[in-house]
Enzyme design. Structure first.
Site, PDB file in Angstrom:
ATOM      1  N   ARG A 178       0.804  -1.238   0.000  1.00 48.05           N
ATOM      2  CA  ARG A 178       0.000   0.000   0.000  1.00 48.05           C
ATOM      3  C   ARG A 178       0.828   1.275   0.000  1.00 48.05           C
ATOM      4  O   ARG A 178       0.385   2.301  -0.503  1.00 48.05           O
ATOM      5  CB  ARG A 178      -0.924   0.039   1.224  1.00 48.05           C
ATOM      6  CG  ARG A 178      -2.278  -0.612   1.041  1.00 48.05           C
ATOM      7  CD  ARG A 178      -2.232  -2.097   1.198  1.00 48.05           C
ATOM      8  NE  ARG A 178      -3.535  -2.733   1.106  1.00 48.05           N
ATOM      9  CZ  ARG A 178      -4.120  -3.381   2.128  1.00 48.05           C
ATOM     10  NH1 ARG A 178      -3.522  -3.507   3.281  1.00 48.05           N
ATOM     11  NH2 ARG A 178      -5.297  -3.949   1.943  1.00 48.05           N
ATOM     12  N   ASP A 206       3.568   7.022  -5.588  1.00 48.31           N
ATOM     13  CA  ASP A 206       2.469   6.496  -4.785  1.00 48.31           C
ATOM     14  C   ASP A 206       1.824   7.557  -3.900  1.00 48.31           C
ATOM     15  O   ASP A 206       2.446   8.086  -2.972  1.00 48.31           O
ATOM     16  CB  ASP A 206       2.990   5.346  -3.914  1.00 48.31           C
ATOM     17  CG  ASP A 206       1.863   4.464  -3.438  1.00 48.31           C
ATOM     18  OD1 ASP A 206       1.247   3.797  -4.299  1.00 48.31           O
ATOM     19  OD2 ASP A 206       1.577   4.468  -2.227  1.00 48.31           O
ATOM     20  N   ARG A 239     -14.567   1.800 -12.019  1.00 49.58           N
ATOM     21  CA  ARG A 239     -13.650   0.673 -11.834  1.00 49.58           C
ATOM     22  C   ARG A 239     -12.478   1.249 -11.074  1.00 49.58           C
ATOM     23  O   ARG A 239     -11.893   2.255 -11.489  1.00 49.58           O
ATOM     24  CB  ARG A 239     -13.149   0.130 -13.164  1.00 49.58           C
ATOM     25  CG  ARG A 239     -11.977  -0.850 -12.958  1.00 49.58           C
ATOM     26  CD  ARG A 239     -11.167  -1.056 -14.220  1.00 49.58           C
ATOM     27  NE  ARG A 239     -10.097  -2.020 -14.040  1.00 49.58           N
ATOM     28  CZ  ARG A 239      -8.814  -1.708 -13.838  1.00 49.58           C
ATOM     29  NH1 ARG A 239      -8.424  -0.454 -13.772  1.00 49.58           N
ATOM     30  NH2 ARG A 239      -7.903  -2.658 -13.696  1.00 49.58           N
ATOM     31  N   ASP A 282      -8.852   1.150 -10.039  1.00 48.08           N
ATOM     32  CA  ASP A 282      -7.585   0.561 -10.439  1.00 48.08           C
ATOM     33  C   ASP A 282      -6.703   0.302  -9.213  1.00 48.08           C
ATOM     34  O   ASP A 282      -6.663   1.125  -8.292  1.00 48.08           O
ATOM     35  CB  ASP A 282      -6.883   1.556 -11.383  1.00 48.08           C
ATOM     36  CG  ASP A 282      -5.603   1.009 -11.975  1.00 48.08           C
ATOM     37  OD1 ASP A 282      -5.689   0.179 -12.887  1.00 48.08           O
ATOM     38  OD2 ASP A 282      -4.508   1.422 -11.529  1.00 48.08           O
ATOM     39  N   GLU A 314     -10.100  -3.774  -8.668  1.00 48.25           N
ATOM     40  CA  GLU A 314      -9.113  -4.706  -9.176  1.00 48.25           C
ATOM     41  C   GLU A 314      -8.284  -5.246  -8.020  1.00 48.25           C
ATOM     42  O   GLU A 314      -7.497  -4.528  -7.402  1.00 48.25           O
ATOM     43  CB  GLU A 314      -8.188  -4.036 -10.183  1.00 48.25           C
ATOM     44  CG  GLU A 314      -7.022  -4.963 -10.416  1.00 48.25           C
ATOM     45  CD  GLU A 314      -6.431  -4.869 -11.770  1.00 48.25           C
ATOM     46  OE1 GLU A 314      -7.080  -5.300 -12.724  1.00 48.25           O
ATOM     47  OE2 GLU A 314      -5.308  -4.379 -11.849  1.00 48.25           O
ATOM     48  N   ARG A 347     -18.306  -8.550 -17.609  1.00 49.24           N
ATOM     49  CA  ARG A 347     -17.824  -7.470 -18.475  1.00 49.24           C
ATOM     50  C   ARG A 347     -17.151  -8.078 -19.709  1.00 49.24           C
ATOM     51  O   ARG A 347     -16.340  -8.992 -19.592  1.00 49.24           O
ATOM     52  CB  ARG A 347     -16.804  -6.604 -17.725  1.00 49.24           C
ATOM     53  CG  ARG A 347     -16.226  -5.472 -18.583  1.00 49.24           C
ATOM     54  CD  ARG A 347     -15.120  -4.709 -17.862  1.00 49.24           C
ATOM     55  NE  ARG A 347     -14.047  -5.606 -17.475  1.00 49.24           N
ATOM     56  CZ  ARG A 347     -13.090  -5.296 -16.596  1.00 49.24           C
ATOM     57  NH1 ARG A 347     -13.087  -4.121 -15.993  1.00 49.24           N
ATOM     58  NH2 ARG A 347     -12.148  -6.168 -16.312  1.00 49.24           N
TER      59      ARG A 347
HETATM   60  C1  LM2 Z   1      -3.768  -1.813 -12.979  1.00 43.14           C
HETATM   61  N1  LM2 Z   1      -4.545  -2.364 -12.159  1.00 43.14           N
HETATM   62  O1  LM2 Z   1      -4.351  -2.456 -10.883  1.00 43.14           O
HETATM   63  C2  LM2 Z   1      -4.070  -1.844 -14.424  1.00 43.14           C
HETATM   64  O2  LM2 Z   1      -4.992  -2.868 -14.726  1.00 43.14           O
HETATM   65  C3  LM2 Z   1      -2.796  -2.004 -15.188  1.00 43.14           C
HETATM   66  O3  LM2 Z   1      -3.084  -1.976 -16.550  1.00 43.14           O
HETATM   67  C4  LM2 Z   1      -1.831  -0.879 -14.778  1.00 43.14           C
HETATM   68  O4  LM2 Z   1      -0.536  -1.093 -15.358  1.00 43.14           O
HETATM   69  C5  LM2 Z   1      -1.565  -0.883 -13.276  1.00 43.14           C
HETATM   70  N2  LM2 Z   1      -2.689  -1.214 -12.491  1.00 43.14           N
HETATM   71  C6  LM2 Z   1      -1.108   0.498 -12.859  1.00 43.14           C
HETATM   72  O5  LM2 Z   1      -2.152   1.435 -13.049  1.00 43.14           O
HETATM   73  C7  LM2 Z   1      -0.367  -0.572 -16.660  1.00 43.14           C
HETATM   74  C8  LM2 Z   1       0.591  -1.485 -17.402  1.00 43.14           C
HETATM   75  C9  LM2 Z   1       2.025  -1.338 -16.869  1.00 43.14           C
HETATM   76  C10 LM2 Z   1       2.425   0.123 -16.919  1.00 43.14           C
HETATM   77  C11 LM2 Z   1       1.437   0.895 -16.036  1.00 43.14           C
HETATM   78  C12 LM2 Z   1       1.729   2.384 -16.009  1.00 43.14           C
HETATM   79  O6  LM2 Z   1       0.145  -2.840 -17.252  1.00 43.14           O
HETATM   80  O7  LM2 Z   1       2.899  -2.097 -17.704  1.00 43.14           O
HETATM   81  O8  LM2 Z   1       3.725   0.286 -16.465  1.00 43.14           O
HETATM   82  O9  LM2 Z   1       0.098   0.761 -16.571  1.00 43.14           O
HETATM   83  O10 LM2 Z   1       1.720   2.929 -17.308  1.00 43.14           O
HETATM   84  C13 LM2 Z   1       4.591   1.034 -17.326  1.00 43.14           C
HETATM   85  C14 LM2 Z   1       5.733   0.166 -17.846  1.00 43.14           C
HETATM   86  C15 LM2 Z   1       6.595  -0.310 -16.674  1.00 43.14           C
HETATM   87  C16 LM2 Z   1       7.121   0.885 -15.899  1.00 43.14           C
HETATM   88  C17 LM2 Z   1       5.945   1.772 -15.481  1.00 43.14           C
HETATM   89  C18 LM2 Z   1       6.402   3.045 -14.789  1.00 43.14           C
HETATM   90  O11 LM2 Z   1       5.191  -0.953 -18.549  1.00 43.14           O
HETATM   91  O12 LM2 Z   1       7.681  -1.088 -17.189  1.00 43.14           O
HETATM   92  O13 LM2 Z   1       7.791   0.408 -14.726  1.00 43.14           O
HETATM   93  O14 LM2 Z   1       5.149   2.132 -16.630  1.00 43.14           O
HETATM   94  O15 LM2 Z   1       7.121   3.877 -15.675  1.00 43.14           O
HETATM   95  C19 LM2 Z   1       9.153   0.805 -14.557  1.00 43.14           C
HETATM   96 CA    CA Z   2      -0.461   2.900  -2.664  1.00 43.03          CA
END
Ligand code: LM2
Ligand code: CA
Length: 520
Positions: free
Chosen positions: A163, A172, A200, A202, A238, A340
């Site tokens: 958290r 965070d 929803r 997240d 989620e 969904r």
């Molecule tokens: C979720 N649910 O709890 C979403 O369903 C998921 O899609 C989100 O991640 C996650 N929480 C955070 O909101 C997505 C995606 C990640 C991505 C994050 C942020 O799945 O891969 O992370 O959004 O854009 C990306 C990069 C990752 C990097 C991060 C921070 O893929 O490699 O980490 O950004 O720059 C260093």
């Molecule tokens: Ca948090």
């Protein structure tokens, strides 16, 4: 015991009439969603639409879909549209009988980079400066609250780390801070006042239930222009949980519904042929799942489709349409949770070492980076080089209607062949059968080479529970006036009918309901 828990005040989706299903029109533009509510979702009986995050987010190289999960401010402006467009869409959808749910990212802001957001606000993640809100370093968790060296979550089962530390480096937010709460409440209340039906939530696992409780308790009732007075927002969380240790979804049950990942995993497992269909007979709480009235369910999602969560090759997405339709059919026919349907865009999947190299690819755009609109042709086809529109696949929307028609009728007349053929009724209103015998054998390498091909067909006289008459299959065809365009069955005075699903048929299931009955 779960059944003694009072259902959360945030667990009612506020569907109109007997509508029962939500679709997520991932990355769609608001003007297009408004059109779709009026011309398709409303008329075809969808209960609601989930929209991708609406607030300002980081603009990232190549414009990956996941940039929408990196908030920069709570200004409503993304490539899907601005505040006016969003607001107009919400009115149109409500008037068409379709509720709107917004994906809200409250846990964090961006990663450590700096740049501009989609509403033009500068941000600096490294310094934790978000002047568009404004948020500064004092509004984020740091060494005083997160015990890990690099402020990252390392032990995901540890509640304090989970958290108070960073999820994938995402800055965070300290939601125990009144100022942070107030900013988030303002944002959510604005959406509520526009007429949305809920959210929803997240990354709920990464937020303290008491902080969420505080924020939700201060939300407005839903807009009385569209909802009965004293309606509370619908909220679904989620929480990725498969049993065992770690953060238990029960901690969140008073805060809304839980996206039940065990439902997704068990059904995917069965439809992939790793478990027999016959076991589904008592699928639900007896398998350890949460109560139906607390559950929100899916087969595919914006994450699963590219192997974020789960595993590529296990997860079922639009590249295996027959499998996706079959698993979705079970989800829609079974009496459990709120389903969904993900409606996705097309991308070029490149699988290497169990990973999709194009997992990041965002929505289809023109040369200027604008999202391309959905275009519906006179024959009801669409520009499917860009948009998959799973919600417009006949097998799926016909079962959306099936679910409305069977309502809360119980599952009765269960039949199975002891293996991978099953059938059941929903009271005396609907009937469905599945034949996955072939799928099982395809995945079965224990050498049943001389298996009798006839045994792969489902050919059986079964109790349908339906009143006597001729019924159209709504999967291989439909009812068209007083004839069937696909298969049909004749139900006798006692509810029995011959059911046939050949082993080489494209769709491995058969379904019908009261409204698919021909008049005498
Ligand atoms: C979720 N649910 O709890 C979403 O369903 C998921 O899609 C989100 O991640 C996650 N929480 C955070 O909101 C997505 C995606 C990640 C991505 C994050 C942020 O799945 O891969 O992370 O959004 O854009 C990306 C990069 C990752 C990097 C991060 C921070 O893929 O490699 O980490 O950004 O720059 C260093
Ligand atoms: Ca948090």
């Amino acid at each position: 015991m779960a059944s003694t828990v009072i259902p959360s005040v945030y667990s009612d989706p506020h569907f109109i009439g007997n509508r029962r299903v939500i679709t997520h029109l991932m990355e769609w533009k608001y003007d297009d969603i408004g059109n779709e509510c009026e011309r398709f979702l409303g008329p075809y009986g969808y209960g609601g639409v989930q929209v991708s995050p609406v607030n300002e987010h980081a603009i990232m190289d190549g414009r990956p879909w996941y940039e929408r999960y990196q908030p920069v401010s709570y200004v409503i402006q993304t490539r899907s549209g601005n505040e006016q467009q969003f607001r107009h869409m919400v009115q149109r959808c409500n008037r068409a009988g379709v509720r709107v749910y917004v994906d809200v990212v409250l846990n964090h802001m961006t990663g450590g980079q700096q740049g501009l957001g989609t509403a033009g606000n500068y941000f600096n993640g490294h310094e934790q400066q978000y002047p568009g809100v404004p948020f500064g370093p004092e509004h984020f968790n740091g060494p005083e609250s997160c015990p890990t060296e690099n402020l990252e979550i390392i032990d995901w089962d540890n509640p304090v780390q989970s958290r108070n530390c960073r999820l994938f480096g995402l800055r965070d937010l300290k939601q125990s801070c009144e100022y942070v709460r107030r900013k988030q409440i303002e944002f959510l209340n604005k959406l509520i006042d526009f007429g949305v039906a809920g959210f929803r939530c997240d990354a709920s696992t990464h937020m303290w239930p008491e902080d969420l409780q505080n924020i939700f308790s201060r939300l407005n009732n839903l807009n009385e222009e569209f909802f009965p007075s004293n309606s509370r927002p619908f909220i679904y969380h989620e929480i990725i949980y498969y049993g065992g240790g770690g953060i238990n979804p029960n901690e969140y049950i008073s805060l809304g519904r839980i996206i039940e990942f065990r439902f997704w995993k068990e059904i995917t497992n069965v439809f992939r042929g790793h478990n027999q269909l016959k076991w589904l007979r008592n699928f639900g709480t007896e398998w350890g799942l949460i109560d139906s009235s607390d559950a929100f369910i899916m087969i595919d999602s914006h994450d699963l489709r590219v192997g974020h969560n789960g595993e590529l090759g296990f997860n079922i997405n639009c590249f295996e349409p027959q499998l996706l339709k079959a698993a979705t059919a079970f989800m829609l026919a079974w009496n459990y949770g709120i389903p969904r349907i993900l409606s996705s865009y097309r991308w070029k999947q490149i699988v290497k070492d169990g990973k999709d190299l194009n997992e990041w690819v965002g929505p289809p755009t023109d040369l200027f980076g604008n999202i391309i609109s959905i275009k519906i042709n006179p024959d009801e086809s669409w520009n499917n080089q860009y948009w998959m529109c799973e919600h417009r696949w006949k097998q799926i929307y016909n079962l959306v209607r099936f679910k409305s028609i069977v309502d809360d009728e119980p599952i009765i007349n269960w039949w199975d062949n002891g293996d991978n053929q099953i059938a059941f009724s929903r009271g005396n209103r609907g009937f469905i059968a599945f034949n996955l015998q072939k799928t099982r054998l395809n995945n079965d390498d224990n050498g049943n080479a001389d298996y009798d091909k006839n045994q792969l067909d489902l050919r059986k006289r079964l109790q349908t529970g339906l009143p006597a008459g001729t019924y159209c299959d709504i999967i291989s065809g439909d009812r068209d006036g007083n004839k069937c365009t696909g298969k049909s069955i004749i139900v006798d005075q006692n509810g029995w009918a011959n059911i046939y699903i050949g082993h080489n048929e494209l769709d491995v299931f058969f379904a019908t309901h009261l409204e698919a009955k021909l008049t005498e």
